[in-house]
Design an enzyme around this catalytic site. Structure first.
Site, short mmCIF file in Angstrom:
data_model
loop_
_atom_site.label_atom_id
_atom_site.label_comp_id
_atom_site.label_asym_id
_atom_site.label_seq_id
_atom_site.Cartn_x
_atom_site.Cartn_y
_atom_site.Cartn_z
N CYS A 35 0.86 -1.18 0.00
CA CYS A 35 0.00 0.00 0.00
C CYS A 35 0.90 1.24 0.00
O CYS A 35 2.03 1.18 -0.47
CB CYS A 35 -1.00 -0.01 1.15
SG CYS A 35 -0.30 0.20 2.80
N ARG A 41 -3.43 -0.74 5.39
CA ARG A 41 -4.00 -1.78 4.55
C ARG A 41 -3.06 -2.95 4.28
O ARG A 41 -3.43 -4.12 4.50
CB ARG A 41 -4.46 -1.17 3.21
CG ARG A 41 -5.64 -0.23 3.33
CD ARG A 41 -5.87 0.55 2.03
NE ARG A 41 -4.82 1.53 1.80
CZ ARG A 41 -4.72 2.28 0.72
NH1 ARG A 41 -5.62 2.11 -0.27
NH2 ARG A 41 -3.77 3.18 0.59
N ASP A 148 -10.60 -27.67 -8.75
CA ASP A 148 -10.01 -28.56 -9.75
C ASP A 148 -9.33 -27.77 -10.86
O ASP A 148 -8.26 -28.17 -11.35
CB ASP A 148 -11.08 -29.47 -10.36
CG ASP A 148 -11.49 -30.60 -9.43
OD1 ASP A 148 -10.73 -30.89 -8.48
OD2 ASP A 148 -12.55 -31.20 -9.66
#
Length: 222
Positions: A35, A41, A148
């Site tokens: 950030c 953050r 998958d």
């Protein structure tokens, strides 16, 4: 070093070479969060990912494009991180550091908190373009992939954790355009020096994205 000094050095033994290869193979997959100041953050993302991936052998660290070097996380950021599952000691120990090209180059997946940081990263180190996203962008794109599909998409990377994480980044990047979004939906709002409501909003944007990152990283490395 002179040629004579080089020639005087003993050659590496086969066992030494084997240990060096093993050390390289054992290098953990690395995630970097970024950030601006590296006190709100990106350290929140860092400590949340560290906690959620603590048993997966993933290294998570952070940096700031204009870091307030050596500053702690803000009190509000620490409290929110711990509330959402981060380790309190880890959160308190954080100290801001400046983003460097070296940090970028050693990271297998780079998660910026906003588009401005993503742009800064790519300008600093163009080679990391294909493994750089905003965290919300990465989560939005990753959500289009089943477990998958992730497993199959990283299979060719072999057993090396870093290579598998980079393969995941390429796989997620190929999903761009699959899920349209408004540009600002890829940013986590900056709460620095703003109200508690803004901190709460920032966390509400970040925490679900981190959860999706955890999901696909676990699948990719599993």
């Amino acid at each position: 070093m002179t040629d004579a000094a080089r020639s005087a050095r003993p050659p590496l033994r086969r066992a030494d070479l084997r240990r060096m290869r093993e050390a390289l193979d054992a290098a953990p997959a690395t995630i970097l969060t970024v950030c601006t100041g590296n006190i709100c953050r990106s350290p929140m993302a860092q400590v949340l990912l560290r906690a959620s991936l603590s048993d997966a052998g993933v290294r998570v660290h952070s940096g700031g494009t204009h870091a307030l070097v050596d500053h702690e996380m803000t009190e509000q950021a620490q409290q929110l991180a711990v509330t959402h599952g981060a380790n309190a000691t880890d959160s308190a120990a954080h100290r801001a550091r400046l983003l460097t090209e070296a940090l970028l180059n050693e990271s297998d997946l780079i998660l910026a908190m906003a588009r401005e940081h993503r742009s800064h990263i790519v300008q600093m180190a163009p080679a990391v373009l294909h493994r750089t996203f905003t965290v919300r962008e990465f989560a939005r794109l990753a959500a289009t992939l089943s477990d998958d599909e992730v497993r199959n998409g990283v299979a060719e990377a072999g057993s090396d954790a870093g290579a598998r994480l980079q393969a995941l980044a390429r796989l997620v990047g190929r999903q761009r355009g699959m899920v349209p979004a408004q540009p600002d939906e890829d940013d986590v709002i900056d709460p620095y020096r703003r109200s508690q409501n803004t901190y709460d909003l920032s966390a509400s944007q970040l925490v679900p994205a981190v959860a999706e990152v955890e999901r696909v990283v676990r699948v990719a490395l599993g």
